[in-house]
Design a protein around this motif. Sequence first.
Motif, PDB file in Angstrom:
ATOM      1  N   VAL A  21       0.835  -1.205   0.000  1.00 18.86           N
ATOM      2  CA  VAL A  21       0.000   0.000   0.000  1.00 18.86           C
ATOM      3  C   VAL A  21       0.867   1.251   0.000  1.00 18.86           C
ATOM      4  O   VAL A  21       0.622   2.209  -0.752  1.00 18.86           O
ATOM      5  CB  VAL A  21      -0.940  -0.018   1.222  1.00 18.86           C
ATOM      6  CG1 VAL A  21      -1.568   1.364   1.437  1.00 18.86           C
ATOM      7  CG2 VAL A  21      -2.033  -1.057   1.037  1.00 18.86           C
ATOM      8  N   ARG A  22       1.897   1.258   0.814  1.00 19.51           N
ATOM      9  CA  ARG A  22       2.779   2.421   0.888  1.00 19.51           C
ATOM     10  C   ARG A  22       3.534   2.628  -0.421  1.00 19.51           C
ATOM     11  O   ARG A  22       3.705   3.759  -0.889  1.00 19.51           O
ATOM     12  CB  ARG A  22       3.767   2.256   2.045  1.00 19.51           C
ATOM     13  CG  ARG A  22       3.118   2.305   3.431  1.00 19.51           C
ATOM     14  CD  ARG A  22       4.146   2.105   4.539  1.00 19.51           C
ATOM     15  NE  ARG A  22       3.544   2.121   5.854  1.00 19.51           N
ATOM     16  CZ  ARG A  22       3.295   3.220   6.552  1.00 19.51           C
ATOM     17  NH1 ARG A  22       3.616   4.404   6.040  1.00 19.51           N
ATOM     18  NH2 ARG A  22       2.747   3.153   7.739  1.00 19.51           N
ATOM     19  N   ARG A  23       3.981   1.548  -1.033  1.00 17.09           N
ATOM     20  CA  ARG A  23       4.770   1.655  -2.261  1.00 17.09           C
ATOM     21  C   ARG A  23       3.939   2.160  -3.425  1.00 17.09           C
ATOM     22  O   ARG A  23       4.433   2.907  -4.283  1.00 17.09           O
ATOM     23  CB  ARG A  23       5.391   0.307  -2.604  1.00 17.09           C
ATOM     24  CG  ARG A  23       6.240   0.322  -3.856  1.00 17.09           C
ATOM     25  CD  ARG A  23       7.148  -0.879  -3.911  1.00 17.09           C
ATOM     26  NE  ARG A  23       6.417  -2.126  -3.855  1.00 17.09           N
ATOM     27  CZ  ARG A  23       5.832  -2.700  -4.906  1.00 17.09           C
ATOM     28  NH1 ARG A  23       5.896  -2.121  -6.087  1.00 17.09           N
ATOM     29  NH2 ARG A  23       5.210  -3.843  -4.780  1.00 17.09           N
ATOM     30  N   LEU A  24       2.658   1.794  -3.481  1.00 17.12           N
ATOM     31  CA  LEU A  24       1.809   2.186  -4.602  1.00 17.12           C
ATOM     32  C   LEU A  24       1.067   3.495  -4.350  1.00 17.12           C
ATOM     33  O   LEU A  24       0.300   3.939  -5.203  1.00 17.12           O
ATOM     34  CB  LEU A  24       0.796   1.070  -4.896  1.00 17.12           C
ATOM     35  CG  LEU A  24       1.386  -0.254  -5.388  1.00 17.12           C
ATOM     36  CD1 LEU A  24       0.290  -1.293  -5.577  1.00 17.12           C
ATOM     37  CD2 LEU A  24       2.147  -0.054  -6.688  1.00 17.12           C
ATOM     38  N   GLY A  25       1.307   4.120  -3.189  1.00 16.69           N
ATOM     39  CA  GLY A  25       0.657   5.393  -2.917  1.00 16.69           C
ATOM     40  C   GLY A  25      -0.825   5.272  -2.629  1.00 16.69           C
ATOM     41  O   GLY A  25      -1.599   6.192  -2.947  1.00 16.69           O
ATOM     42  N   LEU A  26      -1.252   4.174  -2.033  1.00 14.91           N
ATOM     43  CA  LEU A  26      -2.652   3.945  -1.712  1.00 14.91           C
ATOM     44  C   LEU A  26      -2.918   4.267  -0.246  1.00 14.91           C
ATOM     45  O   LEU A  26      -2.022   4.670   0.498  1.00 14.91           O
ATOM     46  CB  LEU A  26      -3.023   2.489  -2.010  1.00 14.91           C
ATOM     47  CG  LEU A  26      -2.965   2.081  -3.482  1.00 14.91           C
ATOM     48  CD1 LEU A  26      -2.983   0.569  -3.631  1.00 14.91           C
ATOM     49  CD2 LEU A  26      -4.129   2.699  -4.249  1.00 14.91           C
ATOM     50  N   HIS A  27      -4.166   4.076   0.181  1.00 13.14           N
ATOM     51  CA  HIS A  27      -4.560   4.238   1.580  1.00 13.14           C
ATOM     52  C   HIS A  27      -5.301   2.974   1.996  1.00 13.14           C
ATOM     53  O   HIS A  27      -6.191   2.505   1.279  1.00 13.14           O
ATOM     54  CB  HIS A  27      -5.465   5.451   1.766  1.00 13.14           C
ATOM     55  CG  HIS A  27      -4.862   6.733   1.268  1.00 13.14           C
ATOM     56  ND1 HIS A  27      -3.916   7.444   1.969  1.00 13.14           N
ATOM     57  CD2 HIS A  27      -5.047   7.405   0.094  1.00 13.14           C
ATOM     58  CE1 HIS A  27      -3.564   8.512   1.280  1.00 13.14           C
ATOM     59  NE2 HIS A  27      -4.227   8.514   0.133  1.00 13.14           N
ATOM     60  N   GLY A  28      -4.927   2.441   3.155  1.00 10.17           N
ATOM     61  CA  GLY A  28      -5.535   1.198   3.596  1.00 10.17           C
ATOM     62  C   GLY A  28      -5.904   1.226   5.058  1.00 10.17           C
ATOM     63  O   GLY A  28      -5.302   1.942   5.866  1.00 10.17           O
ATOM     64  N   GLY A  29      -6.911   0.439   5.379  1.00 11.50           N
ATOM     65  CA  GLY A  29      -7.327   0.278   6.762  1.00 11.50           C
ATOM     66  C   GLY A  29      -7.606  -1.181   7.036  1.00 11.50           C
ATOM     67  O   GLY A  29      -8.014  -1.927   6.138  1.00 11.50           O
ATOM     68  N   ILE A  30      -7.378  -1.612   8.275  1.00 11.32           N
ATOM     69  CA  ILE A  30      -7.574  -3.008   8.632  1.00 11.32           C
ATOM     70  C   ILE A  30      -8.395  -3.091   9.904  1.00 11.32           C
ATOM     71  O   ILE A  30      -8.280  -2.234  10.806  1.00 11.32           O
ATOM     72  CB  ILE A  30      -6.224  -3.729   8.806  1.00 11.32           C
ATOM     73  CG1 ILE A  30      -6.432  -5.230   8.992  1.00 11.32           C
ATOM     74  CG2 ILE A  30      -5.402  -3.135   9.935  1.00 11.32           C
ATOM     75  CD1 ILE A  30      -5.155  -6.042   8.862  1.00 11.32           C
ATOM     76  N   SER A  31      -9.233  -4.093   9.973  1.00  4.95           N
ATOM     77  CA  SER A  31     -10.113  -4.269  11.120  1.00  4.95           C
ATOM     78  C   SER A  31      -9.310  -4.624  12.360  1.00  4.95           C
ATOM     79  O   SER A  31      -8.111  -4.884  12.299  1.00  4.95           O
ATOM     80  CB  SER A  31     -11.149  -5.352  10.818  1.00  4.95           C
ATOM     81  OG  SER A  31     -10.495  -6.583  10.560  1.00  4.95           O
ATOM     82  N   SER A  32      -9.999  -4.656  13.489  1.00  3.38           N
ATOM     83  CA  SER A  32      -9.342  -4.892  14.766  1.00  3.38           C
ATOM     84  C   SER A  32      -8.671  -6.254  14.791  1.00  3.38           C
ATOM     85  O   SER A  32      -9.124  -7.211  14.156  1.00  3.38           O
ATOM     86  CB  SER A  32     -10.369  -4.795  15.896  1.00  3.38           C
ATOM     87  OG  SER A  32      -9.812  -5.180  17.124  1.00  3.38           O
TER      88      SER A  32
END
Length: 650
Positions: free
Chosen positions: A459-470
Amino acid sequence: MALSLGSLAAAEGLPVLAGSGGLGRVIGWVHPTELVDPTAFLDGGELLLTTGLAFELEAAAPTTADDSASTLAAAADSASALAAVGEPASASGAAGDLSPASGTADDLASALGKAGDPSSTSGAAGDPAAATGAAGDSGSASGAAGGPSSATGAVGGLSSARGVAGGPGVAASAAYEAYVERLAQAGVAGIGFGSGVIHDQVPPGLVAAAEAAGLPLLEVPHEVPFIAITKAVSAAVAADEYATVVRTGRGQQELTRAAVGRGGPGAVVRRLSRLVDGWVLLLDSGTPVEGVPGTGTPVEAFPASARTHAAALDVSGLRGTRGTRLASGDEVVLHSLDSRTVLAVGREVELDAAEQFIVNTAASLLSLALQRNREQSGVLGQLRSGLFDLLLADEDLAVATIRRLWPAMPEPPWRIAVVVGSGAARRAFAEALGEAFCVVRDSDVVVVAPEVEAVEALVRRLGLHGGISSAGGNPAAVGGSGSSASSAAVASPRSSARSAAAGSAAAAGSAEAAGSAGAAGSASGGGERAVGAATALRQAVRVAQAARAQHQPWLGFDEYTGSGLLALLPKESGALFADAVLSPLSGDLVEALRCWIEEHGHYDAAATRLNIHRHTLRKRLRKVEELTGRSLASPGTRAEFWVALAIAGR
């Protein structure tokens, strides 16, 4: 291996007279020639063999109209001249004794007449002695008439003719320099000069010119025939071509095995890198490197350090094959595989013929592999999408089915990650995940049971934004600082009933503790529970959106909720709310309200903290109600005032 000049000289015993610095040059072929300018018949890389006959014929050619003997020699073919002097009787017949010398003089007069000197013609016709002088030889009339020694001199046999071509004269040196310069510009590998045929030794002028030009000059002694050199080079070329065929055949086999294996394009990239001893990149031209238009994001790279070259490669509008040179000095070959995928192969030196063939084979195999992957990815994408919908509707059945089709999936409960960003970057992200269980939707990519570190790095390398559940295991508390709303792990089939029961107990505990925020946490039971996929998905979607709004590449639900309720409120909206609630109040009223709420509505304790009388505090709180139009008797109003005060105090 191809034969170099140095190897040939050592094998055949050929002395190196000049240009020893170029003995490492590879001989492409052997070309014997006696032409002064053979460049029209050369391709470059040849070892040119000569006996120096061209220099003798050039030396015998006339330089002025007055050189009558040289004019006659140039008019006659060199082979005919040699034949004429080969039989003394014939020469005597042609010349006769001195009495018919006048006939020879007539011939000379005619030649001189053609040269444009009428006075000389008449003089030669009437005076044999004049004819003898016109011949320019040693004063012998028989020499002018074509005697053996004179004929030999006419074609270069006399020392006078040799002096013009091979002596230290300026004209001879210029001729050698021009000859060597022509060959050097034509790209010949070197010169092999056969001594003992026309020349007893290699002319010093030729040696000096070759050394000055850095062109290797080998002496081929009389006992080494030119055919022996030709055979040696021909055998080396044939062996090299056979080795190339064998090498390319093996390379094709290795690349084909990699292409049909489970490794896919990545395996082909790794194998190709080893075969050509260079770095290899598979670039997606549809997703340029951040801040560098015209480039492509690396999809596959070997070694990993090759990714650093992506920003320096312009792949815009590439169709077919193109070569380029990087600022680092690496030679790079670019192959267009389809409308957006580019193969880049680079190293410090250019690829040889066998390596170019291997790269072409890899490009063809990668094109087929990419097409096959696209077709398979389409089918797998539909399958994953259907199973994910089933996971949201019937977890028991979905988990059992997914575990059979994706045996590498870990044991439930599963976390869910959601990635948002540009369409091209999301496609590249999904392709890079390989066999992970992911679902590409219209606005995001959902990953079930992700490898968190790998997904976050991508995600960081491709310039994206991500979120992950608990990560799960947090108390399901309604209030309390730092508590999580719920665990975000997907429940396993065995835990479904237990989860439902725990949820009911938590709801009952919350109802009983509605009057006190402090009691809510204990009433929930503080136990751990796993929740459904739908809840985990909502958590991941929420934090992915928050990550994009906060310009963060990666955010976890636990981190997002761990800083309390205020962290869930957008800063701009929260600030506007606090200003609307508190703006009518003066500073002393705000402080009185804050202290009273912090003391849980106890007037005496709050008044003591403020160092005022409790009646004064009551008067100030009534003023707060008048100015804001809100009643402090309402729990909701007190909560709103507390949120506004907390935001204003941040």
